[in-house]
Design a protein around this motif. Structure first.
Motif, mmCIF file in Angstrom:
data_model
loop_
_atom_site.group_PDB
_atom_site.id
_atom_site.type_symbol
_atom_site.label_atom_id
_atom_site.label_comp_id
_atom_site.label_asym_id
_atom_site.label_seq_id
_atom_site.Cartn_x
_atom_site.Cartn_y
_atom_site.Cartn_z
ATOM 1 N N ASN A 211 35.360 80.205 34.186
ATOM 2 C CA ASN A 211 36.586 79.728 33.309
ATOM 3 C C ASN A 211 37.702 80.670 32.831
ATOM 4 O O ASN A 211 38.855 80.417 33.267
ATOM 5 C CB ASN A 211 35.945 78.957 32.106
ATOM 6 N N HIS A 218 42.249 73.305 33.900
ATOM 7 C CA HIS A 218 41.654 72.707 32.784
ATOM 8 C C HIS A 218 42.311 72.678 31.643
ATOM 9 O O HIS A 218 42.269 71.799 30.569
ATOM 10 C CB HIS A 218 40.265 73.210 32.486
ATOM 11 N N HIS A 223 42.155 70.792 26.847
ATOM 12 C CA HIS A 223 42.715 71.314 25.369
ATOM 13 C C HIS A 223 44.018 70.389 25.237
ATOM 14 O O HIS A 223 45.105 71.366 24.559
ATOM 15 C CB HIS A 223 43.028 72.693 25.571
ATOM 16 N N ASP A 372 35.964 73.531 24.907
ATOM 17 C CA ASP A 372 35.180 74.337 26.034
ATOM 18 C C ASP A 372 33.640 74.148 26.220
ATOM 19 O O ASP A 372 33.255 73.664 27.115
ATOM 20 C CB ASP A 372 35.528 75.728 26.188
HETATM 21 FE FE LIG Z 1 39.471 76.526 28.023
#
Ligand SMILES: [Fe+2]
Length: 438
Positions: A211, A218, A223, A372
């Protein structure tokens, strides 16, 4: 498609995995599996340079922290001459743990079992009943704590268990250019703002490394509340704006997200920006001035992120840096270490604001961190299911991306920023280690 592991050896599975990465496939099983975890301990963490500590965590003679490389617990200490050592946290006599605290200051460590005593540099200096018991057979110089190679870059102290591994500089292989974007914040560099937050998570360490190697894909989804609530205002960027940079053959990668509506160096105090321009090269200044979010991973398990966070919704916000270490403690399980780095020469006011921004976004209870881990924990659970043992993930974004010839930094820089190129490079390096070819 990977065949079921019951019908093939682990070595064959690793070989098949390596071939799959070249065509953009990676097995789900890798993210939660006892045999893979054991192989990582044996072949990966015993060979790579692993992050231990930032020098500012142990600024004075005698300061120490206890940290890990793989499953090995180490004492990282600064000796009386200022030199940093890493030694296995185990008495050479009968194996008791030498230091039970996470951090502190000590000139010596004395074993609580039979009383052998070592200097903080690892030399054995005290053995009870030495003369009468050992009758001259024990040479103190042969029985110091087990040493670990140590090297550092810009305050980052790394250790390596393999005496044959190439030096740290070669291992980083040009990624120093990007590390500087997090570390050369003014002429004094950066320092940690207090000890790290750390906690156990039911997440595989590799999901986090991937990530932070530049997953801009993402961000607008996972987020989204950061955007909606105004804490991370839209920069006007789209998926195509920014670079994904990897160091081929090394595994390191960084995502550099642009922000067309975001001012160059926005979120830093002006006096600090002037100093940063002196501490960075012209090429680094060019990259930095176009970057709003820089999210990078040093292979295997150290990451950095720099981004603004708006303490008042809608404002540009305060740019902060977080440094994170993913310490594996079992298949699909890790201990997360999270630091806030601040420029040494910044005002107390800015340091406090940057720490607040870090805490609200990426501290243990920070909004981004919560977003996350919710996802990463679910991915890890899925990877442990029996039905996925012959299932792969696609890593086929940007299969044909050519490097951007205009990009001023080292490595392989591709546009757009949302791209799997960094991840293929990461898994390819991981597989090289697991295959025993590094
Ligand atoms: Fe993230």
């Amino acid at each position: 498609m990977n065949t079921k592991p019951e019908s093939q050896s682990l070595a064959a599975w690793v070989e098949e995995t390596r071939e799959g990465i070249d065509s953009g496939r990676f097995p789900v099983r890798a993210f939660n599996d006892q045999a893979v975890y054991d192989l990582e301990q044996e072949r990966l963490f015993s060979k790579t340079w692993c992050f231990l500590a930032h020098e500012s965590e142990i600024p004075h003679p005698g300061d120490y922290v206890t940290r890990y490389i793989g499953n090995n617990n180490l004492i990282v200490a600064r000796d009386e001459h200022g030199k940093i050592h890493a030694n296995l946290n185990m008495c050479r006599h009968r194996g008791n743990v030498m230091c039970k605290a996470e951090m502190g200051n000590a000139s010596h460590f004395r074993c609580s079992y039979h009383g052998w005593t070592y200097k903080n540099s690892g030399e054995l200096v005290g053995v009870p009943y030495m003369k009468e018991g050992y009758e001259g057979r024990l040479k103190r110089k042969d029985w110091g704590l087990v040493r670990v190679r140590v090297d550092s870059y810009e305050g980052l102290v790394f250790g390596c268990l393999d005496p044959e591994a190439p030096p740290l500089d070669e291992y980083l292989g040009g990624f120093q250019f990007y590390l500087d974007l997090y570390l050369k914040h003014g002429l004094g560099g950066v320092e940690v703002h207090g000890p790290p937050d750390h906690w156990i998570a039911d997440t595989d360490w590799k999901i986090c490394t991937e990530n932070f190697a530049g997953d801009g894909y993402h961000t607008p989804v996972a987020h989204q509340w950061g955007f909606h609530l105004g804490y991370f205002p839209s920069s006007g960027s789209t998926h195509s704006q920014g670079w994904a940079v990897s160091i081929p053959g090394k595994g390191h990668g960084i995502g550099l997200g642009h922000g067309p509506n975001f001012p160059p160096f926005g979120g830093f105090p002006d006096d600090l920006v002037a100093e940063m321009k002196q501490s960075l090269s012209p090429e680094q200044v060019e990259v930095f001035s176009r970057t709003r979010t820089a999210v990078g991973s040093v292979f295997p398990n150290l990451s950095f992120l720099m981004q603004p966070f708006s303490l008042e919704p809608g404002e540009i916000g305060v740019r902060f840096v977080t440094m994170r270490l993913y310490h594996p403690v079992g298949p699909g399980r890790m201990e997360m270490y999270s630091w806030c780095l601040v420029p040494k020469n910044a005002s107390q006011e800015y340091k406090k604001e940057a720490y607040r921004a870090y805490t609200l976004a990426f501290g243990q209870a920070g909004t981004f961190e919560q977003d996350d881990f919710e996802n990463w924990t679910k991915v890890t659970q899925a990877a442990g299911m029996t039905m996925v043992r012959d299932v792969d993930f696609p890593y086929i974004m940007g299969m044909d991306s050519a490097p951007d010839p205009e990009f001023p930094g080292p490595g392989h820089a591709v546009v757009p920023y949302v791209n799997d190129t960094n991840f293929r490079n990461l898994w390819s390096r991981w597989a090289d280690y697991l295959a025993g070819e590094v």
